[in-house]
Motif scaffolding. Sequence first.
Motif, PDB file in Angstrom:
ATOM      1  N   ARG A   1       0.843  -1.187   0.000  1.00 32.83           N
ATOM      2  CA  ARG A   1       0.000   0.000   0.000  1.00 32.83           C
ATOM      3  C   ARG A   1       0.890   1.252   0.000  1.00 32.83           C
ATOM      4  O   ARG A   1       0.899   2.015   0.950  1.00 32.83           O
TER       5      ARG A   1
ATOM      6  N   LEU B   1       0.892  -2.137  -9.255  1.00 33.50           N
ATOM      7  CA  LEU B   1      -0.421  -2.749  -9.455  1.00 33.50           C
ATOM      8  C   LEU B   1      -0.984  -2.401 -10.831  1.00 33.50           C
ATOM      9  O   LEU B   1      -1.517  -3.265 -11.530  1.00 33.50           O
TER      10      LEU B   1
ATOM     11  N   ILE C   1      -6.116 -16.058 -11.153  1.00 33.00           N
ATOM     12  CA  ILE C   1      -5.180 -15.041 -10.673  1.00 33.00           C
ATOM     13  C   ILE C   1      -5.784 -14.313  -9.477  1.00 33.00           C
ATOM     14  O   ILE C   1      -6.931 -13.869  -9.527  1.00 33.00           O
TER      15      ILE C   1
ATOM     16  N   ILE D   1      -5.110 -11.197  -6.764  1.00 33.16           N
ATOM     17  CA  ILE D   1      -4.286 -10.025  -6.432  1.00 33.16           C
ATOM     18  C   ILE D   1      -4.728  -9.477  -5.082  1.00 33.16           C
ATOM     19  O   ILE D   1      -5.903  -9.184  -4.879  1.00 33.16           O
ATOM     20  N   LEU D   2      -3.813  -9.383  -4.167  1.00 34.52           N
ATOM     21  CA  LEU D   2      -4.130  -8.847  -2.843  1.00 34.52           C
ATOM     22  C   LEU D   2      -3.437  -7.505  -2.650  1.00 34.52           C
ATOM     23  O   LEU D   2      -2.296  -7.323  -3.062  1.00 34.52           O
ATOM     24  N   ARG D   3      -4.132  -6.600  -2.001  1.00 31.62           N
ATOM     25  CA  ARG D   3      -3.480  -5.390  -1.503  1.00 31.62           C
ATOM     26  C   ARG D   3      -3.147  -5.650  -0.052  1.00 31.62           C
ATOM     27  O   ARG D   3      -3.986  -6.127   0.708  1.00 31.62           O
ATOM     28  N   GLN D   4      -1.926  -5.349   0.329  1.00 34.37           N
ATOM     29  CA  GLN D   4      -1.440  -5.620   1.673  1.00 34.37           C
ATOM     30  C   GLN D   4      -2.192  -4.789   2.711  1.00 34.37           C
ATOM     31  O   GLN D   4      -2.579  -3.672   2.431  1.00 34.37           O
ATOM     32  N   ASP D   5      -2.388  -5.353   3.900  1.00 37.17           N
ATOM     33  CA  ASP D   5      -3.056  -4.554   4.932  1.00 37.17           C
ATOM     34  C   ASP D   5      -2.081  -3.923   5.911  1.00 37.17           C
ATOM     35  O   ASP D   5      -2.381  -2.944   6.548  1.00 37.17           O
TER      36      ASP D   5
ATOM     37  N   SER E   1       0.004 -13.820   4.235  1.00 40.65           N
ATOM     38  CA  SER E   1      -1.320 -13.404   3.761  1.00 40.65           C
ATOM     39  C   SER E   1      -1.572 -13.947   2.365  1.00 40.65           C
ATOM     40  O   SER E   1      -2.659 -14.439   2.051  1.00 40.65           O
TER      41      SER E   1
ATOM     42  N   LEU F   1      -0.094 -16.515   0.905  1.00 46.69           N
ATOM     43  CA  LEU F   1      -0.180 -17.973   0.944  1.00 46.69           C
ATOM     44  C   LEU F   1      -1.549 -18.440   1.435  1.00 46.69           C
ATOM     45  O   LEU F   1      -2.221 -19.236   0.771  1.00 46.69           O
ATOM     46  N   PHE F   2      -1.972 -17.945   2.588  1.00 48.35           N
ATOM     47  CA  PHE F   2      -3.241 -18.378   3.172  1.00 48.35           C
ATOM     48  C   PHE F   2      -4.413 -18.035   2.261  1.00 48.35           C
ATOM     49  O   PHE F   2      -5.401 -18.753   2.220  1.00 48.35           O
ATOM     50  N   SER F   3      -4.290 -16.911   1.541  1.00 42.86           N
ATOM     51  CA  SER F   3      -5.411 -16.483   0.707  1.00 42.86           C
ATOM     52  C   SER F   3      -5.483 -17.235  -0.611  1.00 42.86           C
ATOM     53  O   SER F   3      -6.559 -17.485  -1.131  1.00 42.86           O
TER      54      SER F   3
ATOM     55  N   HIS G   1     -10.644 -15.290 -14.709  1.00 44.90           N
ATOM     56  CA  HIS G   1     -10.810 -15.561 -13.290  1.00 44.90           C
ATOM     57  C   HIS G   1      -9.808 -14.753 -12.492  1.00 44.90           C
ATOM     58  O   HIS G   1      -8.879 -15.292 -11.924  1.00 44.90           O
TER      59      HIS G   1
ATOM     60  N   SER H   1      -9.340 -12.215  -9.370  1.00 45.86           N
ATOM     61  CA  SER H   1     -10.014 -11.631  -8.221  1.00 45.86           C
ATOM     62  C   SER H   1      -9.081 -10.686  -7.501  1.00 45.86           C
ATOM     63  O   SER H   1      -7.934 -11.013  -7.248  1.00 45.86           O
TER      64      SER H   1
ATOM     65  N   TYR I   1      -8.559  -8.479  -4.016  1.00 48.10           N
ATOM     66  CA  TYR I   1      -9.015  -8.355  -2.642  1.00 48.10           C
ATOM     67  C   TYR I   1      -8.154  -7.333  -1.942  1.00 48.10           C
ATOM     68  O   TYR I   1      -6.928  -7.364  -2.039  1.00 48.10           O
TER      69      TYR I   1
ATOM     70  N   ASN J   1      -6.925  -4.549   3.446  1.00 43.35           N
ATOM     71  CA  ASN J   1      -7.119  -3.420   4.338  1.00 43.35           C
ATOM     72  C   ASN J   1      -8.589  -3.127   4.581  1.00 43.35           C
ATOM     73  O   ASN J   1      -8.968  -2.546   5.573  1.00 43.35           O
TER      74      ASN J   1
ATOM     75  N   ARG K   1      -3.921 -15.368   8.888  1.00 50.35           N
ATOM     76  CA  ARG K   1      -3.227 -14.903   7.681  1.00 50.35           C
ATOM     77  C   ARG K   1      -1.838 -14.351   7.976  1.00 50.35           C
ATOM     78  O   ARG K   1      -0.954 -14.389   7.131  1.00 50.35           O
TER      79      ARG K   1
END
Lengths: 312, 312
Positions: free
Chosen positions: A72, A80, A102, A104-108, A139, A141-143, B15, B17, B19, B22, B269
């Motif tokens: 972030r 991104l 695919i 894509i996560l945004r870090q918290d 995060s 990995l788990f997601s 596919h 996604s 997320y 935050n 996580r």
Amino acid sequence: DRRPDVIPRNLPGDHISHYDLNKLASTPMAVYNKEKVLILTPVSRFYDDYWVNLLKLTYPRELLELGFIVPRTKDGDLALKKLEKAIKQVQTGKKENRFSKITILRQDTDSLSNQNEKQRHALKVQKDRRANMALARNSLLFSAIGPYTSWVLWLDSDIVESPPTLIQDLVSHDKPVISANCYQRYYDEENKKEAIRPYDFNNWVESEEGLKIAAQMSDDEIIVEGYSEIATYRALMAHFYDDKGDVNTEMELDGVGGAAVLVKADVHRDGAMFPSFPFYHLIETEGFAKMAKRLGYQVIGLPNYLVYHYNE
Amino acid sequence: DRRPDVIPRNLPGDHISHYDLNKLASTPMAVYNKEKVLILTPVSRFYDDYWVNLLKLTYPRELLELGFIVPRTKDGDLALKKLEKAIKQVQTGKKENRFSKITILRQDTDSLSNQNEKQRHALKVQKDRRANMALARNSLLFSAIGPYTSWVLWLDSDIVESPPTLIQDLVSHDKPVISANCYQRYYDEENKKEAIRPYDFNNWVESEEGLKIAAQMSDDEIIVEGYSEIATYRALMAHFYDDKGDVNTEMELDGVGGAAVLVKADVHRDGAMFPSFPFYHLIETEGFAKMAKRLGYQVIGLPNYLVYHYNE
Ligand SMILES: Nc1nc2c(ncn2[C@@H]2O[C@H](COP(=O)(O)OP(=O)(O)O)[C@@H](O)[C@H]2O)c(=O)[nH]1
Ligand SMILES: Nc1nc2c(ncn2[C@@H]2O[C@H](COP(=O)(O)OP(=O)(O)O)[C@@H](O)[C@H]2O)c(=O)[nH]1
Ligand SMILES: [Mn+2]
Ligand SMILES: [Mn+2]
């Protein structure tokens, strides 16, 4: 007499999935057995050459899933944007070229603002950076890991060159955790020619000295490899590269880096993650290797199998 | 000024996604915020009363996902059959009564064959059992948790009675890890009447004595609570129940059991899992509590909030 791959069995009219972990194989014949590989990449910067190299990998796309976690930060926003553009091009192109999924996560967590190679590598900064990276990797990995995932390939976003058969090559060793040797191309001013040099020093074999240092540390102290401030005399895989040696030479490791590491998904499913707290005085990828070993798994390195890190 | 819940944003034709971790909240207003709760249950035996109690929970079904892991034993086969039948009835019934997703895993590790309460609790057997259970819980967790999961409720398959508002009640405390007090109903022969007694002794507060014992242990030894062979003098939450006390009374814990524990998904996580190896001389749920604490999270118990264990 191989058992069939995992086949989700669905009851009528709903979202029930059955998975038989016993039939979920991670074998040297991964392609033949249609084993799913999840490529996970933490991305603070997007490098075109990373993407070009990724697209060159010859493992079947329909068996490949990708997962990214982006910090972030301003640089994260830019990364991104580029990542999304690159993805869109592939995923809206020919069906057979698309990745199967695919995420894509945004870090918290707060990210440390971007730093250059030298700043990043200062010992004091390293500890916070690596703890933060551990959280990001977990995060991700788990997601992203699913019940059907056979292998997880950790591939850093600044790995810009690898053999196109990277996955098949690593898979063929049939090891729970296996790490490539991460080098860097540079211009040798003295000899006036292109050359290569070791980059990642986190692949290592524990030493008497390393154990002694750890024994004298308080619970909360950590050792991060590659710093003259802490002379561990560990055998670093980076120094074991032999350009005339067999590319398949294996060596047993105690610590790994995250540049290009293939992990049987069961190792993670058994609980191996990236500790952000000192675990035997180790954190992040080095702590992960220790945890995999505590879970009874072998950790292997390939000193003569090179992947290349971006050169700023 | 609450941010909206996680909204997967999909690019065309594929596919992908997105997320935003935050924006993924775990708040005391979970229902209002439509936070997804994943209920995870390792199942060696299927109890009708567990299912009846589960169906009585008033948290909205469309926000509830279930995950089960069933051992590879004869009893496991039977449990799976009953579980599937029960699930089928709900998931083919009225749409609004269906759970949003159900994952069933068959365990890949060898399970210890079924044992009665007394055999199960013998100290020597406990260590193997708990290590095995840790692996099962991790496989279940890694397989079933999604990037959109806000809360994970660990609920043992032999918990046959709880308040129907279990999730909302636990959620309202807004704690990273919170454990109910697990009791058992029985017939008091002496007083000729129905009564209750403590069942789960894994919710505890560390003691001087416990720390002393741990300090003298070798790296590979573990303490499992509730055995006279190892007198830790830890304060056990089971003994803190006060039938006239406030049901919301909180106490800080160092170890938890797995009977009924609510966890903010971010705790997992960040990497908190169930160690099958000695972690500060603790394993499984007790090791998990320690790991959550190492990650900087608070672990809370509710001594006056009871759930009930099946009585063989
Ligand atoms: N999500 C995320 N990824 C990061 C962050 N910092 C670095 N990375 C990524 O993590 C990997 C390793 O980090 P890097 O800075 O290259 O470490 P180095 O090569 O050891 O100096 C690379 O893939 C980076 O893009 C961060 O704060 N958040
Ligand atoms: N998947 C799986 N679940 C198990 C196994 N053994 C027990 N369980 C479940 O794990 C939970 C706790 O185990 P249990 O035997 O009740 O422990 P106790 O109540 O502490 O004696 C319950 O939900 C059991 O159904 C096993 O081998 N595999
Ligand atoms: Mn790098
Ligand atoms: Mn039980």
